[in-house]
Design an enzyme around this catalytic site. Structure first.
Site, PDB file in Angstrom:
ATOM      1  N   ARG A 148       0.871  -1.173   0.000  1.00 10.55           N
ATOM      2  CA  ARG A 148       0.000   0.000   0.000  1.00 10.55           C
ATOM      3  C   ARG A 148       0.910   1.226   0.000  1.00 10.55           C
ATOM      4  O   ARG A 148       2.045   1.170   0.475  1.00 10.55           O
ATOM      5  CB  ARG A 148      -0.882   0.035   1.246  1.00 10.55           C
ATOM      6  CG  ARG A 148      -1.804  -1.165   1.404  1.00 10.55           C
ATOM      7  CD  ARG A 148      -2.610  -1.051   2.704  1.00 10.55           C
ATOM      8  NE  ARG A 148      -3.551  -2.159   2.883  1.00 10.55           N
ATOM      9  CZ  ARG A 148      -3.308  -3.250   3.593  1.00 10.55           C
ATOM     10  NH1 ARG A 148      -2.127  -3.391   4.223  1.00 10.55           N
ATOM     11  NH2 ARG A 148      -4.212  -4.206   3.704  1.00 10.55           N
ATOM     12  N   LYS A 172      -2.193  -1.916   7.949  1.00 10.44           N
ATOM     13  CA  LYS A 172      -3.344  -1.317   8.625  1.00 10.44           C
ATOM     14  C   LYS A 172      -3.410  -1.780  10.076  1.00 10.44           C
ATOM     15  O   LYS A 172      -3.153  -2.943  10.372  1.00 10.44           O
ATOM     16  CB  LYS A 172      -4.637  -1.709   7.908  1.00 10.44           C
ATOM     17  CG  LYS A 172      -4.832  -1.027   6.553  1.00 10.44           C
ATOM     18  CD  LYS A 172      -6.166  -1.407   5.958  1.00 10.44           C
ATOM     19  CE  LYS A 172      -6.418  -0.657   4.659  1.00 10.44           C
ATOM     20  NZ  LYS A 172      -7.733  -1.024   4.063  1.00 10.44           N
ATOM     21  N   HIS A 244      -2.005   2.301  -5.750  1.00 13.94           N
ATOM     22  CA  HIS A 244      -2.700   1.050  -5.461  1.00 13.94           C
ATOM     23  C   HIS A 244      -2.791   0.146  -6.698  1.00 13.94           C
ATOM     24  O   HIS A 244      -2.929  -1.064  -6.576  1.00 13.94           O
ATOM     25  CB  HIS A 244      -4.099   1.356  -4.927  1.00 13.94           C
ATOM     26  CG  HIS A 244      -4.490   0.492  -3.764  1.00 13.94           C
ATOM     27  ND1 HIS A 244      -3.837   0.519  -2.547  1.00 13.94           N
ATOM     28  CD2 HIS A 244      -5.460  -0.455  -3.635  1.00 13.94           C
ATOM     29  CE1 HIS A 244      -4.393  -0.349  -1.722  1.00 13.94           C
ATOM     30  NE2 HIS A 244      -5.369  -0.961  -2.361  1.00 13.94           N
ATOM     31  N   ARG A 247      -0.186  -2.419  -6.637  1.00 11.04           N
ATOM     32  CA  ARG A 247      -0.523  -3.486  -5.685  1.00 11.04           C
ATOM     33  C   ARG A 247      -1.490  -4.480  -6.324  1.00 11.04           C
ATOM     34  O   ARG A 247      -1.322  -5.699  -6.215  1.00 11.04           O
ATOM     35  CB  ARG A 247      -1.122  -2.850  -4.429  1.00 11.04           C
ATOM     36  CG  ARG A 247      -1.586  -3.821  -3.346  1.00 11.04           C
ATOM     37  CD  ARG A 247      -1.950  -2.998  -2.119  1.00 11.04           C
ATOM     38  NE  ARG A 247      -2.811  -3.693  -1.171  1.00 11.04           N
ATOM     39  CZ  ARG A 247      -2.379  -4.474  -0.196  1.00 11.04           C
ATOM     40  NH1 ARG A 247      -1.086  -4.709  -0.054  1.00 11.04           N
ATOM     41  NH2 ARG A 247      -3.231  -5.040   0.650  1.00 11.04           N
ATOM     42  N   HIS A 270      -4.072  -9.078   3.823  1.00  9.85           N
ATOM     43  CA  HIS A 270      -5.524  -9.077   3.953  1.00  9.85           C
ATOM     44  C   HIS A 270      -5.938  -9.927   5.147  1.00  9.85           C
ATOM     45  O   HIS A 270      -5.467 -11.057   5.295  1.00  9.85           O
ATOM     46  CB  HIS A 270      -6.176  -9.667   2.693  1.00  9.85           C
ATOM     47  CG  HIS A 270      -6.128  -8.764   1.508  1.00  9.85           C
ATOM     48  ND1 HIS A 270      -6.260  -9.213   0.206  1.00  9.85           N
ATOM     49  CD2 HIS A 270      -5.955  -7.414   1.411  1.00  9.85           C
ATOM     50  CE1 HIS A 270      -6.178  -8.203  -0.625  1.00  9.85           C
ATOM     51  NE2 HIS A 270      -5.994  -7.101   0.077  1.00  9.85           N
ATOM     52  N   TYR A 279      -9.317 -10.837  -6.888  1.00 10.99           N
ATOM     53  CA  TYR A 279      -8.362 -10.985  -7.980  1.00 10.99           C
ATOM     54  C   TYR A 279      -8.683 -12.173  -8.877  1.00 10.99           C
ATOM     55  O   TYR A 279      -8.275 -12.208 -10.034  1.00 10.99           O
ATOM     56  CB  TYR A 279      -6.936 -11.090  -7.420  1.00 10.99           C
ATOM     57  CG  TYR A 279      -6.548  -9.818  -6.717  1.00 10.99           C
ATOM     58  CD1 TYR A 279      -6.283  -8.668  -7.444  1.00 10.99           C
ATOM     59  CD2 TYR A 279      -6.510  -9.751  -5.330  1.00 10.99           C
ATOM     60  CE1 TYR A 279      -5.987  -7.477  -6.803  1.00 10.99           C
ATOM     61  CE2 TYR A 279      -6.207  -8.563  -4.680  1.00 10.99           C
ATOM     62  CZ  TYR A 279      -5.948  -7.434  -5.426  1.00 10.99           C
ATOM     63  OH  TYR A 279      -5.660  -6.251  -4.785  1.00 10.99           O
TER      64      TYR A 279
END
Length: 298
Positions: A148, A172, A244, A247, A270, A279
């Site tokens: 990110r 995150k 992004h 990514r 994730h 994806y």
């Protein structure tokens, strides 16, 4: 229980028990604050414990006139989380949003770049300028490690474990993970470190920050966006791209080359495999190959 106390307790829960970032916490809190403002405006005297589904429906109906379906779905999800917390803590017996459905919205697939487009963007970098080597190293890291933009600008020298073949990434909610780093990415980071960064006047407090601006301080996220947008214009790339996008491309290209979803999930950081599954939708050819290879009646 007053709304202010319920919101204070909920904020503490999101921070301590769920470990969310401040931005995520602010979003969840804002959803509840919108409901509180509605109650005050309509002079409805209901607490977080006594509020009914009828009042919630009235609030959502009122709000839906001013926001799109995606924002409405996000609002319902945020409120559902708040009331789930109150049920979990035994403040109330039920969640008033239990029977309230979110609007059906299509899943927006992320834009991706082909390998050729990524190569062309990186080749367009002006290496005659000192920041050129930095920009090449940054884009190679974005794409090579699937970071990110916030993870890129916060990357430290002390996060580089080149001998072991990994970098430590803080994602995150301050969650850390180790991501493999390929030789080509290591090569360009080393060129930047030894030929450019080493000779910079680095400001106090940024000695460990890997990617620096010309003043020797940490780069902003906005600066990374600007660099990429300018490169896209330079090569006449008719796509709306951002950091992004690199990514997304990282994940898509791994999938196309038969990487498994679980491994991609771990590298992207994730929490849920469901997030990574997007994806799969980007590459229908991959699904066809999987069926052709593994189906018993092939």
């Amino acid at each position: 229980m007053k709304w202010s106390q319920a919101l204070k307790d909920y904020t503490f829960y999101l921070k301590i028990e769920r470990g969310l970032s401040q931005n995520s916490i602010n979003s969840y809190v804002l959803d509840v604050e919108k409901l509180i403002s509605f109650l005050e405006e309509k002079d409805i005297n209901e607490t977080a414990i006594s509020i009914t589904d009828e009042t919630i429906r009235e609030f959502i109906y009122n709000t839906s006139k001013h926001i799109n379906e995606r924002s409405q779905s996000r609002l319902i999800s945020g409120l559902r989380s708040f009331f789930n917390y109150l049920v979990f803590e035994d403040y109330r017996p039920d969640n008033p949003l239990e029977l309230i459905e979110s609007p059906k919205i299509g899943r927006k697939l992320p834009d991706t770049l082909s390998e050729e487009e990524i190569d062309n963007l990186i080749k367009a970098i002006d290496l005659s300028k000192p920041e050129g080597e930095r920009n090449r190293a940054m884009l190679e890291t974005l794409y090579g490690c699937g970071l990110r933009v916030s993870e890129l600008v916060n990357l430290k020298l002390s996060d580089l474990f080149f001998e072991e073949g990994f970098i430590k990434v803080t994602g995150k909610g301050d969650k850390q993970r180790f991501v493999p780093i390929i030789d080509v990415t290591k090569k360009y980071i080393d060129i930047y470190r030894k030929d450019i960064r080493k000779h910079m006047n680095i400001q106090a407090g940024f000695e460990d920050t890997l990617f620096l601006n010309r003043r020797g301080k940490q780069l902003t996220r906005a600066m990374i966006f600007t660099i990429i947008k300018q490169l896209a214009v330079k090569i006449d790339l008719n796509k709306s791209i951002s950091p992004h996008t690199f990514r997304h491309s990282f994940a898509t290209h791994l999938l196309q080359n038969n990487a498994d979803l679980r491994s991609i999930q771990l590298m992207l950081g994730h929490e849920s495999i469901t997030t990574t599954e997007i994806y799969v939708h980007l590459d229908r050819n991959h699904l066809t190959k999987v069926v052709e290879k593994f189906h018993p009646r092939k």
